[in-house]
Design an enzyme around this catalytic site. Structure first.
Site, PDB file in Angstrom:
ATOM      1  N   HIS A 160      39.802  30.982  56.769  1.00 28.23           N
ATOM      2  CA  HIS A 160      39.444  31.044  55.348  1.00 28.23           C
ATOM      3  C   HIS A 160      39.319  29.661  54.724  1.00 28.23           C
ATOM      4  O   HIS A 160      40.016  28.732  55.120  1.00 28.23           O
ATOM      5  CB  HIS A 160      40.544  31.768  54.558  1.00 28.23           C
ATOM      6  CG  HIS A 160      40.832  33.157  55.007  1.00 28.23           C
ATOM      7  ND1 HIS A 160      42.017  33.786  54.746  1.00 28.23           N
ATOM      8  CD2 HIS A 160      40.085  34.059  55.696  1.00 28.23           C
ATOM      9  CE1 HIS A 160      41.995  35.012  55.250  1.00 28.23           C
ATOM     10  NE2 HIS A 160      40.835  35.192  55.843  1.00 28.23           N
ATOM     11  N   LYS A 169      46.050  22.545  51.332  1.00 28.27           N
ATOM     12  CA  LYS A 169      47.209  23.427  51.532  1.00 28.27           C
ATOM     13  C   LYS A 169      48.327  22.697  52.261  1.00 28.27           C
ATOM     14  O   LYS A 169      48.064  21.940  53.198  1.00 28.27           O
ATOM     15  CB  LYS A 169      46.801  24.646  52.387  1.00 28.27           C
ATOM     16  CG  LYS A 169      45.754  25.507  51.704  1.00 28.27           C
ATOM     17  CD  LYS A 169      45.207  26.598  52.596  1.00 28.27           C
ATOM     18  CE  LYS A 169      44.046  27.290  51.895  1.00 28.27           C
ATOM     19  NZ  LYS A 169      43.321  28.221  52.733  1.00 28.27           N
ATOM     20  N   TYR A 171      52.858  28.587  51.409  1.00 28.64           N
ATOM     21  CA  TYR A 171      51.828  27.570  51.205  1.00 28.64           C
ATOM     22  C   TYR A 171      51.886  27.066  49.777  1.00 28.64           C
ATOM     23  O   TYR A 171      52.001  27.864  48.854  1.00 28.64           O
ATOM     24  CB  TYR A 171      50.386  28.039  51.300  1.00 28.64           C
ATOM     25  CG  TYR A 171      49.970  29.241  52.047  1.00 28.64           C
ATOM     26  CD1 TYR A 171      50.729  30.380  52.189  1.00 28.64           C
ATOM     27  CD2 TYR A 171      48.688  29.216  52.600  1.00 28.64           C
ATOM     28  CE1 TYR A 171      50.241  31.460  52.885  1.00 28.64           C
ATOM     29  CE2 TYR A 171      48.203  30.296  53.282  1.00 28.64           C
ATOM     30  CZ  TYR A 171      48.991  31.411  53.412  1.00 28.64           C
ATOM     31  OH  TYR A 171      48.497  32.465  54.084  1.00 28.64           O
ATOM     32  N   ASP A 174      38.668  40.299  57.151  1.00 25.62           N
ATOM     33  CA  ASP A 174      38.557  39.243  58.169  1.00 25.62           C
ATOM     34  C   ASP A 174      37.736  39.694  59.375  1.00 25.62           C
ATOM     35  O   ASP A 174      37.074  38.876  60.018  1.00 25.62           O
ATOM     36  CB  ASP A 174      39.951  38.782  58.620  1.00 25.62           C
ATOM     37  CG  ASP A 174      40.593  37.876  57.577  1.00 25.62           C
ATOM     38  OD1 ASP A 174      39.930  37.576  56.554  1.00 25.62           O
ATOM     39  OD2 ASP A 174      41.753  37.468  57.778  1.00 25.62           O
TER      40      ASP A 174
END
Ligand SMILES: Cc1cn([C@H]2C[C@H](O)[C@@H](COP(=O)(O)OP(=O)(O)O[C@H]3O[C@@H](C)C(=O)[C@@H](O)[C@H]3O)O2)c(=O)[nH]c1=O
Length: 179
Positions: free
Chosen positions: A62, A72, A132, A166
Site C-alpha cells: 500500500h 511511516k 505505525y 488487497d
C-alpha cells in the site's frame, strides 16, 4: 539515542532504540523528535495506528498519494512481522527495488519508510500487534498499491490471508506511480 542501520534504498532505515532495564522491567523510547531530526527524519506525525493480526495475514502493498503521502515509522509491540518497503519514486535509481526487515517485539527494532514507497507486511506470529506513526492522515480516496506477489519478493509464505481489497490490487507492472 537510536542506532541507525541504513539500507541500499535511500531514506529507508532500521532504527534500534536504547533499552533501559531495571528490576521493574524495561523502558524503550520509540520516538524522539530531536534525535530523529539529527538523522534526517523530520515530521510532524499526524496519526498513530495499532493493528493486531493473526499469523499468515499479509497486508499490502500500500501507499497513499500526494498531497497526503505518508512516511511511516513501524514497530511491533507484540509478535513479529516480515516487513517490506518498495521504492516507487519514479526518478529513483532503485525504482521497483525493495528491502525487507524482520520486525520483532523482542528485538525492539523500528523501521522508517519515507513517502514514495509502498509498504506491506506478513504476520509471523498469532496476535501480533504493529504500531505505525504516519506523517499524514488516512485518506482512502488517495490510497493505491499493487499485488503482494507481483514482484520477486521472497515472502516466507505462498498462500497468505488477504483482505478482498488487497486480493484485487493490480500487478506491479500495471501500477503507475504518482511519485
Ligand atoms: C490504514 C487505515 C485503515 N483505517 C480503517 C479503514 C478500514 O475500515 C479498516 C481497514 O483498512 P485497510 O484494510 O485499508 O487496512 P490495512 O490493509 O491494514 O492497511 C494498512 O496496510 C499497511 C501495510 C500499511 O502500510 C498501512 O498504511 C495501511 O495501508 O481500517 C483507518 O481508519 N485508518 C487507517 O489509517
Amino acid at each position: 539515542m537510536f542506532q541507525l542501520r541504513e539500507t541500499f534504498l535511500q531514506g529507508c532505515v532500521e532504527l534500534i532504540p536504547n533499552i533501559f532495564t531495571d528490576h521493574r522491567g524495561e523502558s524503550i523510547k520509540t520516538y524522539h523528535s530531536d534525535a530523529f531530526k539529527n538523522i534526517g527524519i523530520s515530521h510532524d506525525f499526524k496519526e498513530d495506528l495499532m493493528v493486531t493480526s493473526q499469523r499468515g495475514v499479509l497486508r499490502g502493498l500500500h501507499l497513499q498519494y500526494p498531497p497526503k503521502e505518508q512516511a511511516k515509522l513501524i514497530y511491533c509491540v507484540r509478535g513479529s512481522i516480515f516487513d517490506v518497503a518498495v521504492d516507487v519514486r519514479k526518478t529513483s535509481p532503485t525504482y521497483g527495488q525493495f528491502v525487507s526487515f524482520h520486525v520483532d517485539a523482542e528485538k525492539h527494532n523500528l523501521v522508517y519508510i519515507p513517502s514514495g514507497f509502498a509498504h506491506g507486511y506478513l504476520v509471523l506470529e498469532d496476535d501480533t500487534t504493529v504500531v505505525y506513526k504516519m506523517s499524514s492522515v488516512y485518506s482512502p480516496e488517495l490510497e493505491s498499491g499493487f499485488l503482494w506477489n507481483s514482484l520477486n519478493i521472497d515472502w516466507p509464505i505462498t498462500e497468505p490471508i488477504l483482505s478482498y481489497k488487497d486480493s484485487q490490487l493490480p500487478l506491479f507492472k500495471d501500477f503507475r506511480s504518482a511519485f
